[in-house]
Scaffold this motif. Structure first.
Motif, PDB file in Angstrom:
ATOM      1  N   ALA A  89       0.798  -1.192  -0.048  1.00 26.06           N
ATOM      2  CA  ALA A  89       0.012   0.048   0.191  1.00 26.06           C
ATOM      3  C   ALA A  89       0.956   1.209  -0.157  1.00 26.06           C
ATOM      4  O   ALA A  89       0.909   2.026  -0.720  1.00 26.06           O
ATOM      5  N   ARG A  90       1.992   1.219   0.802  1.00 21.46           N
ATOM      6  CA  ARG A  90       2.976   2.345   0.771  1.00 21.46           C
ATOM      7  C   ARG A  90       3.457   2.638  -0.464  1.00 21.46           C
ATOM      8  O   ARG A  90       3.623   3.649  -0.876  1.00 21.46           O
ATOM      9  N   ALA A  91       3.755   1.244  -0.989  1.00 23.39           N
ATOM     10  CA  ALA A  91       4.554   1.577  -2.382  1.00 23.39           C
ATOM     11  C   ALA A  91       3.840   2.329  -3.370  1.00 23.39           C
ATOM     12  O   ALA A  91       4.329   3.166  -4.285  1.00 23.39           O
ATOM     13  N   SER A  92       2.477   1.938  -3.367  1.00 21.15           N
ATOM     14  CA  SER A  92       1.562   2.633  -4.419  1.00 21.15           C
ATOM     15  C   SER A  92       1.349   3.995  -4.141  1.00 21.15           C
ATOM     16  O   SER A  92       1.208   4.774  -5.066  1.00 21.15           O
ATOM     17  N   LEU A  93       1.133   4.368  -2.784  1.00 24.78           N
ATOM     18  CA  LEU A  93       1.087   5.813  -2.415  1.00 24.78           C
ATOM     19  C   LEU A  93       2.207   6.576  -3.042  1.00 24.78           C
ATOM     20  O   LEU A  93       2.210   7.847  -3.407  1.00 24.78           O
ATOM     21  N   ARG A  94       3.334   5.913  -2.771  1.00 27.48           N
ATOM     22  CA  ARG A  94       4.660   6.733  -3.150  1.00 27.48           C
ATOM     23  C   ARG A  94       4.680   6.865  -4.635  1.00 27.48           C
ATOM     24  O   ARG A  94       5.096   8.015  -4.767  1.00 27.48           O
TER      25      ARG A  94
END
Ligand SMILES: Nc1ncnc2c1ncn2[C@@H]1O[C@H](COP(=O)(O)OP(=O)(O)O)[C@@H](O)[C@H]1O
Ligand SMILES: Nc1ncnc2c1ncn2[C@@H]1O[C@H](COP(=O)(O)OP(=O)(O)O)[C@@H](O)[C@H]1O
Ligand SMILES: [Mg+2]
Ligand SMILES: [Mg+2]
Lengths: 272, 289
Positions: free
Chosen positions: A257-262
């Motif tokens: 989830a964090r990777a896609s937000l970044r």
């Protein structure tokens, strides 16, 4: 409103540090401003204190439109003690060559308060921030970081300001001093002082503020009651921020989830 | 066994600074060390790396690497192991890079020295390594052109260049914004998953360690006051100091909000992420490696 900032723009040469920021602080309210390094937090504080000029927008402090004040008018306004400030490095809020007693009483003396009365107020304020009168004769350099920061808070309070601006007041402190200063800020809030509490650490702000504004690349991308912003963030940066916070027992978000937000933030950054 | 510390004591002269640290770190394992400043975390790491400050020694106990007692290593052997078997990153990445050389050339240099790669091969491999820490296009950039988080990723690339089995991250994210910190921690977790790299993660923040580790050591004044699987330490802390660390988080961390609204948040973040993911596959590609 104790503070109203409307469409504030600040430029440093070509760099557009604030791009139309708006926020307000009601009497007795504590508003947190949160954002990453370089997002424009200190610029906002400096603009409210008249230390950098606004290129557009309006700043109204306790009913006074300060946006158009010239240097002399600013000096007169500051002398009234409506706004006080505390910076990250207490050595910047305190004159290193003045004893704690002089630092504390100076703002009162400027207002024409008698020496005796100022001295007794200084002692009272030190007590309020849980420090003993034996510190009065010392220089800031002879105090620990945590003690200095509490003195800086006492100095800000001595003139009974309507608004206190705090720019990363606990970021340079170790955890036990951090907790003490945060407890102190809560007491101030509960006693009705309005606070604008700037920090890169959402955790510190969340424990003290009523509302929080999220500053991202010079824009306030989200604001609202602390609980709402943390539990239902809407902007991708806020989601990443909340999802990145190290928590003990609740995994805020997972790696994917964090990777896609970044990736989303990077692609937006590339567009603008 | 990648790294094993057995009752390690560290002294300088007749003063003992670290009073017995033990842990077993298997390949792909993650051990965390938490404690306030001055508790002996860095000395412990330095003992594991064979780089104690002058005057400091491992006064009793053993450090073994890949099954070998490091006390038996000659200086030359230690130098050969460092980087190729065990490596580290610290809090202030800028001070470990030469400001006058490009980032890429410094990664390539490690490859030339440690792996004896030819110049051309070292350069190609350095580009790959920088890609793997999500730093495409920085080969020719100078350290001052990079943000703190980018510098730390460049340091990680340098630290893993010679294919170590153990990486020590000593307060490696302390100076960074929380979103950048999570990026570094996620990168370390990805490296562990993809290469079996074992990690020692040191932080003054219990929550940072809790995110990533299997086992945690809580240190205070040179002593390990509590040690065990992360879930035991978090849910049933036995030492007063550990409880203090947990209380602090509970009054000033986000846990309060998240434990109440945790489900809602996770839903919000994930839902948003999933919804936003589709058009981003392309942009995400570099990171997928
Ligand atoms: N005096 C200055 N001159 C030029 N650029 C500045 C100055 N002060 C800040 N900046 C730039 O403005 C942006 C916002 O800075 P700042 O308000 O200090 O952010 P923050 O406090 O959120 O870290 C940054 O890109 C910073 O480099
Ligand atoms: N190079 C050194 N010279 C003298 N004392 C040191 C040195 N390094 C560490 N110490 C002392 O050893 C103790 C533990 O330090 P350290 O391992 O750096 O703690 P931490 O990493 O937990 O903050 C401290 O009391 C510190 O003052
Ligand atoms: Mg700032
Ligand atoms: Mg250390």
């Amino acid at each position: 409103m104790v503070l109203r900032v409307d469409g504030l723009e600040v430029r440093y040469g070509k760099l557009h540090a604030l791009r139309g920021a708006s926020l307000s602080v009601a009497p007795g309210e504590t508003v947190g401003v949160i954002g990453e390094t370089g997002s424009g937090k200190s610029t906002l504080a400096r603009a409210v204190l008249g230390l950098v000029p606004a290129s557009a927008g309006q700043i109204v402090v306790d009913g006074t439109d300060v946006t158009g004040l010239n240097t002399r008018q600013w000096r007169a306004f500051r002398r009234r003690g409506v706004v006080q400030y505390v910076f990250q490095d207490p050595l910047r809020s305190l004159d290193p060559d003045l004893t704690i007693a002089s630092s504390l009483t100076e703002p009162l003396r400027i207002q024409g308060v008698s020496f005796a009365e100022a001295a007794s107020r200084a002692r009272e304020l030190l007590k309020r921030v849980s420090l003993g009168p034996e510190l009065l004769d010392r220089l800031p350099g002879e105090l620990s970081g945590g003690q200095r920061q509490r003195v800086a808070v006492a100095r800000a309070l001595i003139v009974e300001p309507r608004l206190v601006l705090l720019d990363e007041p606990v970021s340079a402190l170790d955890s036990s001093n951090r907790v003490r200063v945060l407890e102190l800020l809560k007491q101030l809030r509960d006693a009705g002082t309005s606070l604008l509490f700037i920090s890169h650490d959402l955790g510190s702000v969340a424990g003290v503020a009523d509302r929080v504004a999220v500053l991202y690349r010079g824009e306030i991308v989200e604001q609202g009651p602390v609980r709402d912003v943390i539990s239902r963030p809407t902007h991708p940066y806020t989601k990443l921020l909340v999802g990145s916070a190290p928590t003990l027992r609740s995994a805020a978000a997972d790696r994917a989830a964090r990777a896609s937000l970044r990736a989303l933030l990077t692609s937006e950054g590339a567009v603008s | 066994m990648s790294l094993q510390l057995t009752d390690v004591h560290i002294s300088a002269g007749d003063r003992e600074f670290v009073h017995g640290v033990s842990f077993d770190l298997p390949a792909g394992g993650v051990v965390g060390i938490v404690g306030e400043s001055g508790s002996g975390k860095t000395l412990t790491c330095r003992a594991a790396l064979g780089i104690l400050p002058p005057g400091f020694t491992v006064s009793s106990g053993t450090v073994s690497l890949g099954g070998r007692d490091t006390a038996t290593l000659s200086t030359r052997e230690w130098t050969a192991l460092r980087g190729s078997t065990i490596s580290a990153v610290f809090q202030d990445p800028a001070s470990y890079l030469n400001p006058s050389l490009t980032v890429g050339s410094q990664v390539a240099e490690v490859l030339q020295v440690k792996l004896r790669l030819r110049r051309r091969a070292a350069r190609d491999r350095a580009v790959e390594l920088l890609d793997s820490v999500r730093l495409p296009d920085v080969y020719r950039r100078y350290p001052h052109e990079l943000s703190g988080g980018m510098l730390q990723r460049a340091l990680i690339a340098t630290a893993i260049a010679a294919g170590p089995r153990v990486l020590i991250a000593d307060e490696a994210t302390t100076a960074l914004d929380v979103t950048v910190q999570s990026e570094i921690l996620d990168l370390l977790a990805d490296l562990r998953d993809s290469t079996g790299l074992a990690l020692v993660v040191v932080s003054h923040d219990l929550a940072v360690v809790a995110q990533l580790c299997d086992e945690v050591l809580v240190m205070r004044d040179g002593a390990v006051v509590e040690q065990g699987p992360v879930s035991d330490v978090l849910y049933a802390p036995r030492h007063e100091y550990t409880r203090l660390l947990i209380d602090e988080h509970e009054s000033y961390g986000l846990d309060r909000f998240l434990s109440l609204d945790g489900a809602a948040l996770e839903g919000a973040v994930l839902e948003g992420a999933v919804r936003e993911r589709a058009p981003l596959e392309g942009a995400d590609h570099g990171a997928a490696r």
